[in-house]
Write an enzyme that holds these catalytic residues in place. Structure first.
Site, PDB file in Angstrom:
ATOM      1  N   GLU A 177      -5.379  -8.874   2.020  1.00 25.14           N
ATOM      2  CA  GLU A 177      -4.207  -8.411   3.457  1.00 25.14           C
ATOM      3  C   GLU A 177      -2.993  -7.751   3.261  1.00 25.14           C
ATOM      4  OE1 GLU A 177      -0.620  -9.607   6.079  1.00 25.14           O
ATOM      5  OE2 GLU A 177      -0.798  -9.012   3.875  1.00 25.14           O
TER       6      GLU A 177
ATOM      7  N   ARG B 188       0.974  -9.920  16.215  1.00 22.27           N
ATOM      8  CA  ARG B 188       1.027  -9.041  14.270  1.00 22.27           C
ATOM      9  C   ARG B 188       0.057  -8.816  13.900  1.00 22.27           C
ATOM     10  NH1 ARG B 188       4.852  -9.660  10.583  1.00 22.27           N
ATOM     11  NH2 ARG B 188       4.721  -9.151   8.304  1.00 22.27           N
TER      12      ARG B 188
ATOM     13  N   ARG C 245      -3.164  -7.509  11.397  1.00 25.70           N
ATOM     14  CA  ARG C 245      -3.658  -6.985  10.327  1.00 25.70           C
ATOM     15  C   ARG C 245      -5.311  -6.834   9.753  1.00 25.70           C
ATOM     16  NH1 ARG C 245       1.732  -6.541  10.882  1.00 25.70           N
ATOM     17  NH2 ARG C 245       3.005  -7.160   8.725  1.00 25.70           N
TER      18      ARG C 245
ATOM     19  N   CYS D 135       0.885  -1.528   0.119  1.00 28.44           N
ATOM     20  CA  CYS D 135      -0.013   0.011   0.494  1.00 28.44           C
ATOM     21  C   CYS D 135       0.928   1.193   0.286  1.00 28.44           C
ATOM     22  CB  CYS D 135      -0.690  -0.052   1.680  1.00 28.44           C
ATOM     23  SG  CYS D 135      -1.687   1.581   1.502  1.00 28.44           S
TER      24      CYS D 135
END
Length: 330
Positions: free
Chosen positions: A127, A171, A173, A88
């Protein structure tokens, strides 16, 4: 005619999405990854699992493409689910005069959008980093969701933590799931605490090579910083990372692996770096997974990867929803 569900693996990295869906019986019919070393790892591990991806056609092309921006969407085989952990870059919002359809031009999300528009698959699973939801005060994420809905998808999203789904790594996401039909769907419930892995579960047994151990002065400095916060050393094994302020905290799990982190970003017992196999295990990759690049290469690749058990838990619910809708339609 087969009932097997098919998917494509965009921004494939070393194949976390591929593993997750393959483990559940789905078939990968196309993949794309531009990084040379990641491609090397991907092919080494999926040539036997998905041989059709690597067979050359009469033009010498395979179904394992490089730069997705150069792929003609109409030439991608038909598939049921699009998957991808898309990079992104900052979105360049052109403004109202350019029109809504131009808002994602110049970003890699645009390539997902154009493939969805061309191929009209039944579903997608995307994701990205948690911060995507906050980028540009939430405008970026709002545009992504609006564009997906404009393509005719019913969209669901949630921030999930890999730590809750069987890997010893915090983590977080954002997962975005979409369906062409308004099928029932729920994100998976976290695993019970007793079923969650810890660092102890992923450590290699036997003698660890000297090359993984840090110099005594690094070990002692790290240990001293940790004791400023904890007073006494915690039960071994533990893992620490040093944040930007220099604070060192021990945990029974890893912080999020990062592709560009320093060599000693995470240490086991303040003494050594994780081995290649341990890095892969922290992301939920199986022990048969081949390492065909250098330590720095696998460190970068695991830092960019998805946590396989977390995405497999989501994939299971996605497949359940697709099959449920198929039964209803009969």
């Amino acid at each position: 005619m087969t009932d097997k569900i098919t998917f494509i693996d965009l921004f494939a990295g070393i194949g976390g999405f591929h593993l997750a869906f393959h483990n559940l019986g789905a078939e990968c019919v196309f993949a794309s990854e531009w990084d040379k070393d990641a491609r090397k790892t991907y092919e080494a591990n999926f040539a036997k699992i998905s041989p059709e991806l690597f067979k050359k056609n009469t033009n010498g092309e395979t179904r394992f493409a490089g730069d997705i921006t150069k792929v003609d969407a109409s030439k991608i085989p038909d598939f049921d689910i699009l998957t991808g952990g898309f990079p992104c870059q900052p979105f360049s919002i052109i403004g109202a005069k350019a029109g809504f359809e131009h808002e994602t031009q110049g970003t890699l999300f645009f390539d997902i959008e154009r493939i969805l528009k061309e191929k009209q698959p039944k579903a997608f699973v995307l994701e990205n980093v948690r911060n995507l939801t906050a980028h540009d005060k939430g405008k970026t994420f709002k545009i992504i969701i609006e564009h997906l809905e404009k393509l005719g998808y019913f969209v669901h999203y949630k921030i999930i933590n890999a730590l809750d789904y069987g890997v010893p790594q915090k983590r977080e996401r954002i997962i975005i799931v979409g369906f062409k039909e308004n099928v029932p769907f729920s994100f998976p419930a976290p695993l019970p605490i007793e079923k969650r892995a810890t660092i102890k579960d992923i450590l290699e047994t036997g003698n660890i090579e000297d090359k993984y151990f840090v110099k005594p002065e690094i070990r002692d400095r790290r240990h001293a910083k940790m004791l400023l916060k904890t007073i006494t050393e915690p039960s071994r094994p533990y893992i620490t990372h040093e944040n930007v302020s220099g604070s060192v905290t021990p945990h029974s799990y890893s912080c999020a692996l990062r592709a560009g982190a320093s060599a000693n970003y995470i240490l086991i017992n303040n003494e050594r770096r994780p081995t290649e196999r341990e890095l892969l295990r922290i992301q939920g990759f199986p022990d048969w997974f081949k390492v065909v690049v250098s330590y720095s290469g696998i460190k970068k690749q695991t830092g960019n990867a998805i946590a396989v058990p977390a995405i497999e838990s989501v994939a299971r619910e996605v497949l359940k929803s697709l099959r449920l809708f198929k039964e209803i339609k009969k």
